[in-house]
Design an enzyme around this catalytic site. Structure first.
Site, PDB file in Angstrom:
ATOM      1  N   ASP A  64      50.146  54.691  44.027  1.00 42.65           N
ATOM      2  CA  ASP A  64      50.028  53.268  43.737  1.00 42.65           C
ATOM      3  C   ASP A  64      49.340  52.606  44.927  1.00 42.65           C
ATOM      4  OD1 ASP A  64      50.341  50.541  43.251  1.00 42.65           O
ATOM      5  OD2 ASP A  64      52.363  50.764  42.431  1.00 42.65           O
ATOM      6  N   ASN A  91      37.880  49.952  41.524  1.00 45.89           N
ATOM      7  CA  ASN A  91      37.901  49.710  40.086  1.00 45.89           C
ATOM      8  C   ASN A  91      39.275  49.327  39.558  1.00 45.89           C
ATOM      9  OD1 ASN A  91      37.121  50.160  37.110  1.00 45.89           O
ATOM     10  ND2 ASN A  91      38.705  51.717  37.456  1.00 45.89           N
ATOM     11  N   TYR A 155      43.953  35.651  36.002  1.00 44.14           N
ATOM     12  CA  TYR A 155      43.148  36.877  36.026  1.00 44.14           C
ATOM     13  C   TYR A 155      41.719  36.555  36.450  1.00 44.14           C
ATOM     14  CZ  TYR A 155      40.149  40.584  34.243  1.00 44.14           C
ATOM     15  OH  TYR A 155      39.177  41.550  34.124  1.00 44.14           O
TER      16      TYR A 155
END
Length: 254
Positions: A64, A91, A155
């Site tokens: 993670d 990414n 977002y």
């Protein structure tokens, strides 16, 4: 390797985050097919194994990237395997459908942690080695990093932040020979919406809505985006830096 695939990555070393599926998997495979040694990073070990099976040049690291020390561990793993680093592809990311009326502090924090903080720490850890190789960073943004997204403002804000990091780092690092660019995909067929908790019916409805708005009449495929990540990371592209290239079928024009 197809004749249209850049072949200037032979024996170069790349790190790709979010390599277990979607754009990350497609990019990892494309870089490997172009001759690079690629470390694919992600949280899902089985998904990473599937990516690695696509090419012998792919190694994986299940982890993670939000965790303390993760960025250093990722870079150290690549260096231990291959002794250099040429390309970092930031990414990995997450999305959230969260109208202002439903704003949740923890969701905001999670969005910024994965979409902004983790790429920053990876870039920081990779920088000394990218200086040595005159390498490059490619950040994966979104069409919504530079256009509004009702119901997904936070977002969009994280992707806007990533684009500004891209420009600022590019200006800062140009004298040192390190290039920084971003690719901004439009709606693309990946599992990101499912990972955000949307039902299949909601995903299908959203895809239908988006497809109708895209001038080319189709959603993007992960391979569409991966191809442009390779092009903008190509070592021969020494004079392009600080750019955000949108790959969205013309959506940002409407």
């Amino acid at each position: 390797m197809s004749s249209s695939t850049p072949s200037h990555f032979t024996d170069r070393v790349a790190i790709v985050t979010g390599a277990g599926s979607g754009i990350g998997r497609a990019t990892t495979i494309a870089l490997a097919e172009a001759g690079a040694h690629v470390l694919g990073v992600g949280r899902r070990e089985q998904a990473l194994r599937e990516t690695a099976r696509a090419h012998r040049n792919i190694a994986t690291l299940p982890l993670d990237i939000r965790e303390e020390g993760a960025a250093k561990a990722v870079v150290a793993d690549a260096l231990e395997r291959w002794g250099r680093l040429d390309v970092l592809v930031n990414n990995a990311g997450t999305t959230a459908v969260m109208p202002l009326a439903e704003t949740d502090r923890s969701v905001i924090a999670d969005l910024f942690e994965l979409n902004v903080t983790a790429p920053s720490m990876l870039a920081h850890a990779a920088l000394p080695h990218l200086r040595d190789s005159s390498g490059s960073i490619v950040n994966v943004s979104s069409t919504y990093g530079h256009r509004p997204l009702p119901g997904g403002a936070h977002y969009a804000a994280t992707k806007g932040a990533l684009e500004q990091l891209t420009r600022s780092w590019a200006l800062e690092l140009a004298p040192e020979g390190v290039r920084v660019n971003a690719i901004a995909p439009g709606p693309t067929k990946t599992d990101v919406l499912a990972a955000a908790g949307l039902s299949q019916d909601a995903i299908d409805a959203m895809h239908d809505y988006e497809r109708d708005r895209i001038p080319t009449g189709r959603l993007g495929a992960p391979e569409d985006v991966a191809a442009w990540i390779l092009r903008i990371a190509d070592p021969l592209g020494r004079h392009i830096t600080g750019q955000v290239l949108t790959v969205d079928g013309g959506l940002e024009l409407v």
